[in-house]
Motif scaffolding. Structure first.
Motif, PDB file in Angstrom:
ATOM      1  N   GLN A  38      73.627  -2.966  28.473  1.00 47.41           N
ATOM      2  CA  GLN A  38      72.344  -3.204  29.448  1.00 47.41           C
ATOM      3  C   GLN A  38      71.445  -4.279  28.810  1.00 47.41           C
ATOM      4  OE1 GLN A  38      71.083   0.684  30.184  1.00 47.41           O
ATOM      5  NE2 GLN A  38      72.946   1.427  30.770  1.00 47.41           N
ATOM      6  N   ASN A  39      71.886  -4.811  27.585  1.00 45.97           N
ATOM      7  CA  ASN A  39      70.831  -5.975  26.963  1.00 45.97           C
ATOM      8  C   ASN A  39      69.541  -5.134  26.495  1.00 45.97           C
ATOM      9  OD1 ASN A  39      70.342  -8.488  26.158  1.00 45.97           O
ATOM     10  ND2 ASN A  39      68.907  -8.768  27.990  1.00 45.97           N
ATOM     11  N   GLN A  40      69.674  -3.898  25.978  1.00 44.40           N
ATOM     12  CA  GLN A  40      68.628  -2.920  25.439  1.00 44.40           C
ATOM     13  C   GLN A  40      68.506  -3.312  24.149  1.00 44.40           C
ATOM     14  OE1 GLN A  40      66.248  -1.398  26.858  1.00 44.40           O
ATOM     15  NE2 GLN A  40      67.018  -0.765  28.957  1.00 44.40           N
ATOM     16  N   VAL A  41      67.534  -3.483  23.397  1.00 42.09           N
ATOM     17  CA  VAL A  41      67.509  -3.213  21.750  1.00 42.09           C
ATOM     18  C   VAL A  41      67.286  -1.782  21.670  1.00 42.09           C
ATOM     19  CG1 VAL A  41      66.009  -3.504  19.794  1.00 42.09           C
ATOM     20  CG2 VAL A  41      66.044  -5.430  21.384  1.00 42.09           C
ATOM     21  N   VAL A  42      68.382  -1.315  20.715  1.00 42.17           N
ATOM     22  CA  VAL A  42      68.372   0.070  20.791  1.00 42.17           C
ATOM     23  C   VAL A  42      67.761   0.653  19.329  1.00 42.17           C
ATOM     24  CG1 VAL A  42      70.070   2.004  20.538  1.00 42.17           C
ATOM     25  CG2 VAL A  42      70.599   0.054  21.964  1.00 42.17           C
ATOM     26  N   ILE A  43      66.575   1.026  19.438  1.00 44.19           N
ATOM     27  CA  ILE A  43      65.986   1.576  18.163  1.00 44.19           C
ATOM     28  C   ILE A  43      66.482   3.178  17.856  1.00 44.19           C
ATOM     29  CG2 ILE A  43      63.777   1.807  17.178  1.00 44.19           C
ATOM     30  CD1 ILE A  43      62.497   0.143  19.616  1.00 44.19           C
ATOM     31  N   VAL A  44      66.906   3.059  16.574  1.00 46.84           N
ATOM     32  CA  VAL A  44      67.315   4.523  16.146  1.00 46.84           C
ATOM     33  C   VAL A  44      66.558   5.052  14.922  1.00 46.84           C
ATOM     34  CG1 VAL A  44      69.359   5.967  15.224  1.00 46.84           C
ATOM     35  CG2 VAL A  44      69.689   3.764  16.886  1.00 46.84           C
ATOM     36  N   THR A  45      65.971   6.255  15.137  1.00 46.05           N
ATOM     37  CA  THR A  45      65.553   6.923  14.043  1.00 46.05           C
ATOM     38  C   THR A  45      66.132   7.123  12.829  1.00 46.05           C
ATOM     39  OG1 THR A  45      65.818   8.916  14.941  1.00 46.05           O
ATOM     40  CG2 THR A  45      63.850   8.031  15.656  1.00 46.05           C
ATOM     41  N   GLY A  46      66.051   6.464  11.703  1.00 42.01           N
ATOM     42  CA  GLY A  46      66.870   6.665  10.378  1.00 42.01           C
ATOM     43  C   GLY A  46      66.686   7.943   9.886  1.00 42.01           C
ATOM     44  N   PHE A  47      67.350   8.178   8.913  1.00 40.59           N
ATOM     45  CA  PHE A  47      67.194   9.223   7.905  1.00 40.59           C
ATOM     46  C   PHE A  47      67.603  10.551   8.639  1.00 40.59           C
ATOM     47  CE2 PHE A  47      63.834  12.327   6.255  1.00 40.59           C
ATOM     48  CZ  PHE A  47      64.338  12.413   5.069  1.00 40.59           C
ATOM     49  N   GLN A  48      67.987  10.673   9.999  1.00 35.28           N
ATOM     50  CA  GLN A  48      68.387  12.009  10.623  1.00 35.28           C
ATOM     51  C   GLN A  48      69.533  11.938  11.173  1.00 35.28           C
ATOM     52  OE1 GLN A  48      65.830  11.860  14.479  1.00 35.28           O
ATOM     53  NE2 GLN A  48      64.604  11.711  12.555  1.00 35.28           N
ATOM     54  N   GLY A  49      70.152  13.044  11.639  1.00 37.79           N
ATOM     55  CA  GLY A  49      71.215  13.243  12.380  1.00 37.79           C
ATOM     56  C   GLY A  49      71.047  14.805  13.326  1.00 37.79           C
ATOM     57  N   ILE A  50      72.169  15.215  13.579  1.00 39.20           N
ATOM     58  CA  ILE A  50      72.231  16.320  14.278  1.00 39.20           C
ATOM     59  C   ILE A  50      73.536  17.151  14.059  1.00 39.20           C
ATOM     60  CG2 ILE A  50      73.449  15.551  16.285  1.00 39.20           C
ATOM     61  CD1 ILE A  50      71.664  17.408  18.203  1.00 39.20           C
ATOM     62  N   ASP A  51      73.435  18.431  13.735  1.00 39.34           N
ATOM     63  CA  ASP A  51      74.740  19.155  13.305  1.00 39.34           C
ATOM     64  C   ASP A  51      75.399  19.766  14.655  1.00 39.34           C
ATOM     65  OD1 ASP A  51      72.977  21.485  14.103  1.00 39.34           O
ATOM     66  OD2 ASP A  51      73.054  22.312  11.964  1.00 39.34           O
ATOM     67  N   GLU A  52      76.327  20.763  14.352  1.00 37.82           N
ATOM     68  CA  GLU A  52      77.154  21.097  15.420  1.00 37.82           C
ATOM     69  C   GLU A  52      76.415  22.116  16.421  1.00 37.82           C
ATOM     70  OE1 GLU A  52      79.371  24.508  12.966  1.00 37.82           O
ATOM     71  OE2 GLU A  52      80.376  23.149  13.893  1.00 37.82           O
ATOM     72  N   LYS A  53      75.305  22.730  15.730  1.00 42.96           N
ATOM     73  CA  LYS A  53      74.425  23.474  16.413  1.00 42.96           C
ATOM     74  C   LYS A  53      73.352  22.851  17.372  1.00 42.96           C
ATOM     75  CE  LYS A  53      75.092  27.374  13.102  1.00 42.96           C
ATOM     76  NZ  LYS A  53      74.498  28.112  12.294  1.00 42.96           N
ATOM     77  N   GLY A  54      73.212  21.607  17.313  1.00 39.95           N
ATOM     78  CA  GLY A  54      72.174  21.041  17.740  1.00 39.95           C
ATOM     79  C   GLY A  54      70.956  20.810  16.990  1.00 39.95           C
ATOM     80  N   ASP A  55      70.966  21.506  15.783  1.00 43.03           N
ATOM     81  CA  ASP A  55      69.590  21.136  15.066  1.00 43.03           C
ATOM     82  C   ASP A  55      69.664  19.923  14.276  1.00 43.03           C
ATOM     83  OD1 ASP A  55      68.706  23.977  15.345  1.00 43.03           O
ATOM     84  OD2 ASP A  55      70.010  24.372  13.845  1.00 43.03           O
ATOM     85  N   LEU A  56      68.164  19.406  14.276  1.00 43.16           N
ATOM     86  CA  LEU A  56      67.966  17.937  13.430  1.00 43.16           C
ATOM     87  C   LEU A  56      68.455  18.464  12.112  1.00 43.16           C
ATOM     88  CD1 LEU A  56      65.077  15.329  14.220  1.00 43.16           C
ATOM     89  CD2 LEU A  56      65.530  16.494  11.868  1.00 43.16           C
TER      90      LEU A  56
END
Length: 407
Positions: A132-150
């Motif tokens: 869609q021609n967006q610049v995708v800004i992603v917060t570094g240093f983090q992810g999500i586990d299988e329970k949905g917790d940061l």
């Protein structure tokens, strides 16, 4: 359109002026027809309002504590603030952009809060937004586990986020923007004539990072190497190309403008704040090494720079662990010899393997300056020497000069 991943550290985002440089880099690469994923760290460094250490101080002030899960929630706030701020600035410039958290970008991790490991990266959402021609800004240093917790990825986590995304997206390259112009032959605050390295292999920069160079985290380099994704380490505050990290011979040759020089030594790094411990076996004690290292492991004391002999063992620990290590050893019947306030100086280069005379040159350089070597070890690409902390600066300068790294 090729995909380019950019990563901006805290100093790149710390002020209105520095963020202006970031906007120019993003606009330039869009003009070059790249689809952009931009990974950001928290703004600034210790003491700045939204830096990670500042956020931690909010909790630890007056002895407060929180569980690891809630700690990760707090630590993730700095990157979110950076990402949304950058998004607003890009939109003001007419550049379409959108923010995703690490989890929203598909970075799935285990549940080791504070030091999570990436399990997989699902790229569907990012690819959809890029189309869609967006610049995708992603917060570094983090992810999500299988329970949905940061979850947060630990030291160097934003570098790791960037290279993991690049690998999953099959990006053309990762550009790591920092406050120095690429990777240098030594720390310029210590060695004044340290010079930028135009091109370096993954293994060399990985070793430099492990041995004290703080430009990029070794875990990020390992991910890039496994996926054959080149990394360019460059300054936010200039248009210079910085350092290209790759093992591809054709890219190395093209980047250097000629045939690649086979250098023996690439750089000099250091780790300070270490203590040397020597344990000598009692008469008839054949299990001294087993006893010592089992005891260190049991009490979760990290050991390094290990030399084992039939009569004992010599190794190092960080200064903050030294007193605990001595107490543990005394509790199992040993009286260790301890040298506090040491520094581990590393000489790194892919061309050292099998070349005679490297160690002789190291000893010559340090002996001329009256610097005692307390301990040494080597591998295919690295030679380590342990010196006293007060000799660390002079040791690096003399070794840098000895191997003509200023040229």
């Amino acid at each position: 359109m090729p995909i380019l991943v950019q990563k901006y550290g805290g100093t790149s985002l710390s002020s209105e002026q520095t963020r202006g440089f970031v906007l120019r880099h993003i606009a330039r690469e869009r003009q070059r027809s790249y689809q952009l994923v931009v990974v950001v760290s928290a703004m600034g460094r210790r003491g700045d309002p939204y830096a990670t250490d500042t956020l931690l101080a909010l909790v630890h002030n007056k002895g407060g504590t929180i569980p690891q899960r809630e700690r990760d929630l707090l630590l993730g706030c700095g990157e979110i603030i950076s990402a949304v701020t950058l998004c607003s600035l890009l939109r003001a410039e007419g550049i379409p952009s959108v923010v995703l958290t690490g989890g929203g970008a598909g970075i799935l991790t285990d549940s080791q809060f504070g030091r999570a490991r990436i399990l997989t990266v699902k790229t569907d959402k990012v690819l959809q937004l890029l189309q869609q021609n967006q610049v995708v800004i992603v917060t570094g240093f983090q992810g999500i586990d299988e329970k949905g917790d940061l979850t947060t990825l630990g030291r160097g986590g934003s570098d790791t986020s960037a290279t993991a995304l690049a690998a999953a997206l099959r990006a053309e390259r990762v550009d790591i923007y920092t406050d120095v112009n690429g990777i240098l032959t030594a720390d310029p605050r210590i060695v004044e004539d340290a010079r930028p390295i135009p091109v370096v292999g993954y293994a060399e920069i990985c070793n430099m990072a492990r041995q004290g160079a703080k430009v990029i985290h070794p875990r990020a380099v390992e991910i890039a190497q496994q996926s054959h994704i080149p990394i360019r380490v460059r300054s936010t505050f200039s248009e210079e190309e910085g350092t290209l990290v790759t093992d591809q011979a054709d890219v190395l040759a093209a980047a250097s403008g000629s045939s690649v020089k086979d250098r023996q030594v690439t750089g000099v790094t250091h780790v300070s704040g270490v203590t040397q411990i020597t344990v000598t076996a009692h008469k008839g004690d054949n299990d001294v090494q087993l006893n010592v290292f089992h005891a260190m492991a049991k009490h979760q004391i990290s050991v390094d720079f290990i030399n084992v002999t039939p009569g004992g063992a010599t190794y190092t620990v960080f200064d903050e662990d030294a007193d605990a290590a001595v107490e543990v050893l005394q509790s199992i019947g040993y009286e260790p010899f301890v040298v506090k306030g040491c520094a581990k100086v590393s000489i790194i280069g892919g061309g050292m393997n099998g070349v005679p005379g490297i160690m002789a040159s190291i000893v010559e350089a340090l002996t001329k300056r009256g610097i005692p070597i307390l301990q040494s070890a080597d591998s295919n690409t690295t030679i380590w020497v342990l010196v006293r902390e007060e000799n660390m600066v002079e040791a690096q300068r003399s070794l840098h000069a000895q191997f003509n790294l200023h040229e």
